[in-house]
Design a protein around this motif. Structure first.
Motif, short mmCIF file in Angstrom:
data_model
loop_
_atom_site.label_atom_id
_atom_site.label_comp_id
_atom_site.label_asym_id
_atom_site.label_seq_id
_atom_site.Cartn_x
_atom_site.Cartn_y
_atom_site.Cartn_z
N GLN A 255 -9.30 -11.17 9.35
CA GLN A 255 -9.56 -10.68 7.99
C GLN A 255 -8.25 -10.70 7.18
O GLN A 255 -7.15 -10.74 7.73
CB GLN A 255 -10.12 -9.27 8.03
N GLY A 256 -8.41 -10.70 5.88
CA GLY A 256 -7.25 -10.64 5.00
C GLY A 256 -6.44 -11.93 5.02
O GLY A 256 -6.99 -13.04 4.95
N SER A 257 -5.13 -11.78 5.19
CA SER A 257 -4.23 -12.93 5.08
C SER A 257 -4.15 -13.76 6.37
O SER A 257 -3.56 -14.85 6.36
CB SER A 257 -2.82 -12.44 4.72
N GLU A 258 -4.73 -13.27 7.46
CA GLU A 258 -4.63 -13.99 8.73
C GLU A 258 -5.31 -15.35 8.67
O GLU A 258 -4.79 -16.33 9.19
CB GLU A 258 -5.23 -13.16 9.87
N ALA A 259 -6.48 -15.42 8.05
CA ALA A 259 -7.18 -16.70 7.95
C ALA A 259 -6.35 -17.71 7.16
O ALA A 259 -6.25 -18.89 7.53
CB ALA A 259 -8.54 -16.50 7.29
N LYS A 260 -5.72 -17.25 6.07
CA LYS A 260 -4.87 -18.14 5.27
C LYS A 260 -3.66 -18.61 6.07
O LYS A 260 -3.28 -19.79 6.02
CB LYS A 260 -4.42 -17.44 3.99
N ARG A 261 -3.07 -17.71 6.85
CA ARG A 261 -1.91 -18.08 7.66
C ARG A 261 -2.28 -19.17 8.66
O ARG A 261 -1.57 -20.19 8.79
CB ARG A 261 -1.38 -16.86 8.41
N LEU A 262 -3.39 -18.99 9.36
CA LEU A 262 -3.81 -19.98 10.34
C LEU A 262 -4.18 -21.31 9.68
O LEU A 262 -3.89 -22.38 10.22
CB LEU A 262 -5.00 -19.45 11.15
N LEU A 263 -4.80 -21.22 8.51
CA LEU A 263 -5.17 -22.45 7.80
C LEU A 263 -3.92 -23.20 7.36
O LEU A 263 -3.85 -24.44 7.48
CB LEU A 263 -6.05 -22.11 6.59
N ASP A 264 -2.94 -22.48 6.88
CA ASP A 264 -1.67 -23.12 6.46
C ASP A 264 -1.00 -23.78 7.66
O ASP A 264 -0.48 -24.90 7.57
CB ASP A 264 -0.73 -22.09 5.84
N GLU A 265 -1.00 -23.08 8.79
CA GLU A 265 -0.39 -23.66 9.99
C GLU A 265 -1.16 -24.88 10.48
O GLU A 265 -0.56 -25.86 10.95
CB GLU A 265 -0.32 -22.60 11.09
N ALA A 266 -2.49 -24.81 10.38
CA ALA A 266 -3.31 -25.96 10.79
C ALA A 266 -3.03 -27.17 9.92
O ALA A 266 -2.87 -28.30 10.41
CB ALA A 266 -4.79 -25.58 10.74
N ARG A 267 -2.96 -26.95 8.63
CA ARG A 267 -2.67 -28.05 7.70
C ARG A 267 -1.27 -28.60 7.91
O ARG A 267 -1.05 -29.82 7.81
CB ARG A 267 -2.87 -27.59 6.26
N ALA A 268 -0.33 -27.73 8.21
CA ALA A 268 1.04 -28.19 8.46
C ALA A 268 1.09 -29.09 9.70
O ALA A 268 1.86 -30.07 9.74
CB ALA A 268 1.96 -26.98 8.64
N SER A 269 0.25 -28.78 10.68
CA SER A 269 0.23 -29.60 11.90
C SER A 269 -0.35 -30.99 11.66
O SER A 269 -0.12 -31.91 12.45
CB SER A 269 -0.58 -28.91 13.01
N LEU A 270 -1.10 -31.14 10.56
CA LEU A 270 -1.71 -32.42 10.23
C LEU A 270 -0.78 -33.33 9.42
O LEU A 270 -1.03 -34.52 9.30
CB LEU A 270 -3.01 -32.22 9.44
N GLU A 271 0.26 -32.73 8.87
CA GLU A 271 1.18 -33.52 8.06
C GLU A 271 2.04 -34.41 8.96
O GLU A 271 2.48 -33.98 10.02
CB GLU A 271 2.08 -32.58 7.24
N PRO A 272 2.27 -35.65 8.50
CA PRO A 272 3.11 -36.56 9.33
C PRO A 272 4.52 -36.02 9.48
O PRO A 272 5.07 -35.43 8.55
CB PRO A 272 3.09 -37.88 8.54
N ALA A 273 5.07 -36.21 10.66
CA ALA A 273 6.44 -35.70 10.93
C ALA A 273 7.48 -36.48 10.13
O ALA A 273 7.32 -37.65 9.87
CB ALA A 273 6.72 -35.81 12.41
#
Length: 302
Positions: free
Chosen positions: A284-302
């Motif tokens: 709940q709250g900001s945790e979902a956004k944090r995980l989504l941001d981390e997930a998207r960051a993992s998809l970005e090319p190195a």
């Protein structure tokens, strides 16, 4: 047996049925088919242990016989029972018609006509399509006495009915035993089987699974879904989501015409991914956004 001359053939046959199989698991399946050995699959719920039995039966054109295990399951429930209602009708009919020969009546009452076959007995029967696939699902839910019985049944591939005799399989069934490891299964049974731990897939294989099971999902959405679920599995959760939950979530998002993930969408649809309120509360709250941001960051090319 058709098309099992190589491990690659196993992977291809299963892929045609929508099951994306890694080479280690395909090797175990190949060896089990070649050697006539049962397969013992352990792993978390939702990682595809049950699905491989379904896919294998479809790929080989064999019947699928499923024994769903539960606490208190005993040998008689797994093998056979008598149709007591039909037997009582036959007894009353015989009494009304004046039939007095008890030995003849007893022989008729405990004949094939009144026998209700359960999964283990069905698996021992001859099948024109070939030996069936016998799925013994979630063995860890049963008690140790049933394990001991199963050990004997899988050793000789035969069962005994006192009123009829011993019934032996003309051709051993293809046996797949699964366990979610809620308790340890005895080593004696594991030694009869080829063992494989079914783990959560890596990103690429989970993407391949999602393409096979939800092909209508856009590539970009599928990548976000898989990346988010993979990130979710690193959290301290009571029950981590399996591949089944990844597929369910993607289909829910498609039904809602979602094109991309957002914290709001995640909050609305978490019930498709997590099955315990305590786990849902953690996002709940900001945790979902944090995980989504981390997930998207993992998809970005190195």
């Amino acid at each position: 047996m058709q098309d099992i001359e190589s491990i690659d053939n196993i992977q291809r046959l299963l892929a045609e049925e929508g099951y994306v199989c890694g080479r280690p698991l395909a090797t175990v399946v190949f060896l089990a088919l070649r050697l006539g050995r049962p397969i013992f699959l352990e792993g978390e719920a939702g990682v595809g242990k049950t699905e491989i039995a379904k896919a294998l039966s479809a790929a080989l054109g064999r019947s699928l016989i499923r024994l769903q295990c539960y606490e208190g399951l005993d040998a008689s429930s797994a093998v056979y029972e008598w149709n007591f209602a039909a037997q009582m009708v036959a007894i009353r009919t015989a009494e009304a018609s004046g039939v007095a020969d008890r030995s003849v009546l007893q022989e008729e009452l405990f004949g094939p006509e009144y026998l209700v076959e359960r999964p283990l007995l069905k698996a021992m029967r001859a099948d024109s399509a070939g030996a069936p696939v016998l799925l013994i699902d979630e063995l860890d839910r049963t008690d140790e006495p049933f394990e001991a019985f199963l050990l004997e049944a899988l050793s000789d591939f035969q069962v005994t009915i006192p009123e009829i005799g011993t019934i032996k399989a003309p051709e051993p069934p293809i046996v797949i035993v699964t366990s979610n490891r809620t308790r340890e299964v005895h080593d004696a049974l594991k030694r009869r089987c080829l063992y494989h731990w079914v783990d959560y897939p890596d990103f690429d294989r989970e993407m391949a699974i999602l393409r096979a099971r939800a092909p209508e999902a856009a590539e970009s959405l599928s990548r976000e879904v898989v990346a988010f679920v993979q990130r979710l599995r690193t959290e301290d959760l009571f029950k981590k989501p399996g591949v089944a939950e990844t597929i369910d979530w993607a289909k829910c998002l498609l039904a809602l015409d979602v094109l991309t993930l957002s914290p709001e969408v995640i909050a609305d649809t978490l019930g498709a991914v997590l099955k315990y309120q305590d786990d849902i509360a953690k996002l709940q709250g900001s945790e979902a956004k944090r995980l989504l941001d981390e997930a998207r960051a993992s998809l970005e090319p190195a």
